[in-house]
Motif scaffolding. Structure first.
Motif, PDB file in Angstrom:
ATOM      1  N   ALA A  71     -23.416 -79.331 -63.536  1.00 11.95           N
ATOM      2  CA  ALA A  71     -22.176 -79.300 -62.596  1.00 11.95           C
ATOM      3  C   ALA A  71     -21.293 -79.870 -62.886  1.00 11.95           C
ATOM      4  O   ALA A  71     -19.793 -78.868 -62.345  1.00 11.95           O
ATOM      5  N   GLU A  72     -20.909 -80.623 -63.525  1.00 12.47           N
ATOM      6  CA  GLU A  72     -19.058 -80.901 -64.246  1.00 12.47           C
ATOM      7  C   GLU A  72     -18.782 -79.765 -64.552  1.00 12.47           C
ATOM      8  O   GLU A  72     -17.603 -79.613 -64.116  1.00 12.47           O
ATOM      9  N   VAL A  73     -19.350 -79.197 -65.492  1.00 14.56           N
ATOM     10  CA  VAL A  73     -18.246 -77.933 -65.957  1.00 14.56           C
ATOM     11  C   VAL A  73     -18.673 -76.522 -65.342  1.00 14.56           C
ATOM     12  O   VAL A  73     -17.259 -76.885 -65.587  1.00 14.56           O
ATOM     13  N   LEU A  74     -19.352 -76.586 -64.768  1.00 15.59           N
ATOM     14  CA  LEU A  74     -19.576 -76.010 -63.801  1.00 15.59           C
ATOM     15  C   LEU A  74     -17.590 -75.588 -62.816  1.00 15.59           C
ATOM     16  O   LEU A  74     -17.046 -74.678 -62.704  1.00 15.59           O
ATOM     17  N   VAL A  75     -18.192 -76.428 -62.217  1.00 11.72           N
ATOM     18  CA  VAL A  75     -17.105 -77.423 -60.437  1.00 11.72           C
ATOM     19  C   VAL A  75     -15.536 -77.304 -61.895  1.00 11.72           C
ATOM     20  O   VAL A  75     -14.554 -76.829 -61.159  1.00 11.72           O
ATOM     21  N   GLY A  76     -15.516 -77.951 -63.016  1.00 12.73           N
ATOM     22  CA  GLY A  76     -14.391 -78.727 -63.501  1.00 12.73           C
ATOM     23  C   GLY A  76     -13.782 -76.975 -64.068  1.00 12.73           C
ATOM     24  O   GLY A  76     -12.861 -75.871 -64.311  1.00 12.73           O
ATOM     25  N   SER A  77     -14.385 -75.795 -64.428  1.00 11.65           N
ATOM     26  CA  SER A  77     -14.331 -74.418 -65.137  1.00 11.65           C
ATOM     27  C   SER A  77     -13.331 -73.536 -63.433  1.00 11.65           C
ATOM     28  O   SER A  77     -13.000 -73.061 -63.575  1.00 11.65           O
ATOM     29  N   TYR A  78     -14.565 -73.777 -62.326  1.00  6.72           N
ATOM     30  CA  TYR A  78     -13.798 -73.647 -61.354  1.00  6.72           C
ATOM     31  C   TYR A  78     -12.570 -73.887 -60.936  1.00  6.72           C
ATOM     32  O   TYR A  78     -11.774 -73.127 -60.158  1.00  6.72           O
ATOM     33  N   LEU A  79     -12.684 -74.613 -61.135  1.00  7.21           N
ATOM     34  CA  LEU A  79     -11.472 -75.172 -60.262  1.00  7.21           C
ATOM     35  C   LEU A  79     -10.656 -75.404 -61.028  1.00  7.21           C
ATOM     36  O   LEU A  79      -8.976 -74.929 -60.357  1.00  7.21           O
ATOM     37  N   LEU A  80      -9.980 -75.332 -62.406  1.00  3.73           N
ATOM     38  CA  LEU A  80      -9.376 -75.434 -63.585  1.00  3.73           C
ATOM     39  C   LEU A  80      -8.694 -73.477 -63.451  1.00  3.73           C
ATOM     40  O   LEU A  80      -7.770 -73.184 -62.941  1.00  3.73           O
ATOM     41  N   ALA A  81     -10.030 -72.474 -62.937  1.00  3.25           N
ATOM     42  CA  ALA A  81      -9.166 -71.234 -62.611  1.00  3.25           C
ATOM     43  C   ALA A  81      -8.994 -70.995 -61.852  1.00  3.25           C
ATOM     44  O   ALA A  81      -8.300 -70.042 -61.638  1.00  3.25           O
ATOM     45  N   GLY A  82      -8.856 -71.467 -60.573  1.00  2.21           N
ATOM     46  CA  GLY A  82      -8.773 -71.016 -59.342  1.00  2.21           C
ATOM     47  C   GLY A  82      -7.971 -72.105 -58.597  1.00  2.21           C
ATOM     48  O   GLY A  82      -7.918 -73.088 -57.901  1.00  2.21           O
ATOM     49  N   GLY A  83      -6.587 -71.790 -59.510  1.00  4.70           N
ATOM     50  CA  GLY A  83      -5.239 -72.944 -58.925  1.00  4.70           C
ATOM     51  C   GLY A  83      -4.469 -73.225 -57.217  1.00  4.70           C
ATOM     52  O   GLY A  83      -4.443 -73.480 -57.306  1.00  4.70           O
ATOM     53  N   VAL A  84      -5.297 -72.079 -56.670  1.00  5.54           N
ATOM     54  CA  VAL A  84      -4.597 -71.673 -55.902  1.00  5.54           C
ATOM     55  C   VAL A  84      -5.412 -72.471 -54.184  1.00  5.54           C
ATOM     56  O   VAL A  84      -5.036 -72.385 -53.412  1.00  5.54           O
ATOM     57  N   LEU A  85      -6.820 -73.161 -55.097  1.00  5.65           N
ATOM     58  CA  LEU A  85      -7.401 -74.134 -54.137  1.00  5.65           C
ATOM     59  C   LEU A  85      -6.267 -75.669 -53.987  1.00  5.65           C
ATOM     60  O   LEU A  85      -6.680 -76.491 -53.167  1.00  5.65           O
ATOM     61  N   GLY A  86      -4.824 -75.698 -54.409  1.00  2.00           N
ATOM     62  CA  GLY A  86      -4.903 -76.822 -54.707  1.00  2.00           C
ATOM     63  C   GLY A  86      -4.038 -77.562 -52.995  1.00  2.00           C
ATOM     64  O   GLY A  86      -2.789 -77.179 -52.899  1.00  2.00           O
ATOM     65  N   LEU A  87      -4.809 -76.732 -51.888  1.00  3.87           N
ATOM     66  CA  LEU A  87      -3.971 -76.981 -50.443  1.00  3.87           C
ATOM     67  C   LEU A  87      -4.365 -78.525 -50.561  1.00  3.87           C
ATOM     68  O   LEU A  87      -5.193 -79.407 -50.930  1.00  3.87           O
ATOM     69  N   SER A  88      -3.749 -79.292 -49.160  1.00  4.64           N
ATOM     70  CA  SER A  88      -3.806 -80.730 -49.522  1.00  4.64           C
ATOM     71  C   SER A  88      -5.384 -81.303 -48.208  1.00  4.64           C
ATOM     72  O   SER A  88      -5.717 -81.732 -49.237  1.00  4.64           O
ATOM     73  N   LEU A  89      -5.844 -80.366 -47.826  1.00  3.29           N
ATOM     74  CA  LEU A  89      -6.761 -80.505 -47.193  1.00  3.29           C
ATOM     75  C   LEU A  89      -8.301 -80.726 -48.451  1.00  3.29           C
ATOM     76  O   LEU A  89      -8.803 -80.711 -47.891  1.00  3.29           O
ATOM     77  N   VAL A  90      -8.250 -79.341 -48.966  1.00  8.61           N
ATOM     78  CA  VAL A  90      -9.274 -79.031 -49.501  1.00  8.61           C
ATOM     79  C   VAL A  90      -9.439 -79.768 -50.794  1.00  8.61           C
ATOM     80  O   VAL A  90     -10.961 -80.154 -51.222  1.00  8.61           O
ATOM     81  N   ILE A  91      -8.619 -80.285 -51.502  1.00 13.03           N
ATOM     82  CA  ILE A  91      -8.831 -81.068 -52.878  1.00 13.03           C
ATOM     83  C   ILE A  91      -9.211 -82.217 -52.324  1.00 13.03           C
ATOM     84  O   ILE A  91     -10.564 -82.533 -52.807  1.00 13.03           O
ATOM     85  N   PRO A  92      -8.831 -83.418 -51.542  1.00 13.25           N
ATOM     86  CA  PRO A  92      -9.965 -84.471 -50.856  1.00 13.25           C
ATOM     87  C   PRO A  92     -11.182 -83.886 -50.759  1.00 13.25           C
ATOM     88  O   PRO A  92     -12.893 -84.008 -51.229  1.00 13.25           O
ATOM     89  N   THR A  93     -11.611 -83.123 -49.791  1.00 12.03           N
ATOM     90  CA  THR A  93     -13.003 -81.621 -48.999  1.00 12.03           C
ATOM     91  C   THR A  93     -13.198 -81.754 -50.582  1.00 12.03           C
ATOM     92  O   THR A  93     -15.001 -82.136 -50.316  1.00 12.03           O
ATOM     93  N   LEU A  94     -12.838 -80.591 -51.458  1.00 17.90           N
ATOM     94  CA  LEU A  94     -13.527 -81.050 -52.840  1.00 17.90           C
ATOM     95  C   LEU A  94     -13.949 -81.989 -53.520  1.00 17.90           C
ATOM     96  O   LEU A  94     -14.680 -81.919 -54.575  1.00 17.90           O
ATOM     97  N   LEU A  95     -13.388 -83.155 -53.782  1.00 16.03           N
ATOM     98  CA  LEU A  95     -14.002 -83.922 -54.104  1.00 16.03           C
ATOM     99  C   LEU A  95     -14.800 -84.580 -53.883  1.00 16.03           C
ATOM    100  O   LEU A  95     -15.605 -85.666 -54.454  1.00 16.03           O
ATOM    101  N   GLY A  96     -14.953 -85.043 -52.364  1.00 14.08           N
ATOM    102  CA  GLY A  96     -15.695 -85.619 -51.740  1.00 14.08           C
ATOM    103  C   GLY A  96     -17.095 -84.596 -51.979  1.00 14.08           C
ATOM    104  O   GLY A  96     -18.039 -85.421 -52.334  1.00 14.08           O
ATOM    105  N   ILE A  97     -17.748 -83.214 -51.905  1.00 12.95           N
ATOM    106  CA  ILE A  97     -17.858 -82.354 -52.105  1.00 12.95           C
ATOM    107  C   ILE A  97     -19.054 -83.319 -54.047  1.00 12.95           C
ATOM    108  O   ILE A  97     -20.636 -83.088 -53.964  1.00 12.95           O
ATOM    109  N   TRP A  98     -18.094 -82.526 -54.659  1.00 12.67           N
ATOM    110  CA  TRP A  98     -18.378 -83.229 -55.855  1.00 12.67           C
ATOM    111  C   TRP A  98     -19.126 -84.554 -56.756  1.00 12.67           C
ATOM    112  O   TRP A  98     -19.673 -84.445 -56.541  1.00 12.67           O
ATOM    113  N   ILE A  99     -18.489 -85.507 -55.383  1.00 12.67           N
ATOM    114  CA  ILE A  99     -18.522 -87.072 -55.908  1.00 12.67           C
ATOM    115  C   ILE A  99     -20.117 -87.038 -54.596  1.00 12.67           C
ATOM    116  O   ILE A  99     -20.982 -87.689 -55.714  1.00 12.67           O
ATOM    117  N   LEU A 100     -19.964 -86.182 -53.869  1.00 15.51           N
ATOM    118  CA  LEU A 100     -21.319 -86.344 -53.265  1.00 15.51           C
ATOM    119  C   LEU A 100     -22.718 -85.566 -53.859  1.00 15.51           C
ATOM    120  O   LEU A 100     -23.872 -86.095 -54.197  1.00 15.51           O
TER     121      LEU A 100
END
Length: 171
Positions: A71-100
């Protein structure tokens, strides 16, 4: 664990702790910068986790640990490749989903190890409960502000770094 793998995991742990301390000292850092740091940290944690998993004895390997690393490799690769996700609402939500997700996997690991290693089970159980609370908070309140989000991300960096250091020191 081989000496090279230990140094790799220790290096990744130190980088995570240093990033966490940096974000604690600079909470007004832009969320987009935090997003890039988070994606790089998740990717490196996953890569060092693969080395750690490979070096474990066969009786210590479990599907739960492999799920966390994958999960860490897949999420890290996806987030690194998808730089357009850098919205202020998306970052805490994605972090919350990853931690969950990681907390649920660790909770499953704690349940499966409850009779074999009670000290590790206790640590995994309480850290997964803390992760569940933090994950649900970030998912339900993504607009907590960039300063609070930076502090939460900093705490997660330090948490991941300390977990990795514990892995190295216990092996």
């Amino acid at each position: 664990m081989k000496q090279g793998s230990k140094w790799g995991v220790m290096g990744s742990a130190c980088i995570s702790i240093i990033l966490g301390i940096f974000l604690f000292l600079n909470p007004s850092t832009d969320l987009k910068n935090i997003f890039w740091l988070l994606s790089i940290s998740i990717l490196f944690d996953g890569i060092t986790g693969l080395y750690f998993y490979r070096e474990l004895p066969s009786r210590a390997k479990s599907i739960w640990l492999l799920l966390v690393v994958g999960a860490e490799v897949l999420v890290g690769s996806y987030l690194l490749a998808g730089g357009v996700l850098g919205l202020s609402l998306v970052i805490p939500t994605l972090l919350g989903i990853w931690i969950l997700a990681l907390s649920l996997i660790r909770l499953g690991q704690a349940i499966s190890l409850r009779k074999g290693v009670p000290i590790l089970t206790n640590y995994l159980f309480w850290s997964s409960i803390l992760g569940l609370v933090l994950g649900f908070f970030l998912i339900n309140h993504p607009m907590v502000g960039s300063g609070v989000a930076a502090l939460l991300v900093a705490a997660s960096f330090i948490y991941v770094g300390l977990v990795q250091l514990m892995k190295v020191l216990n092996s």
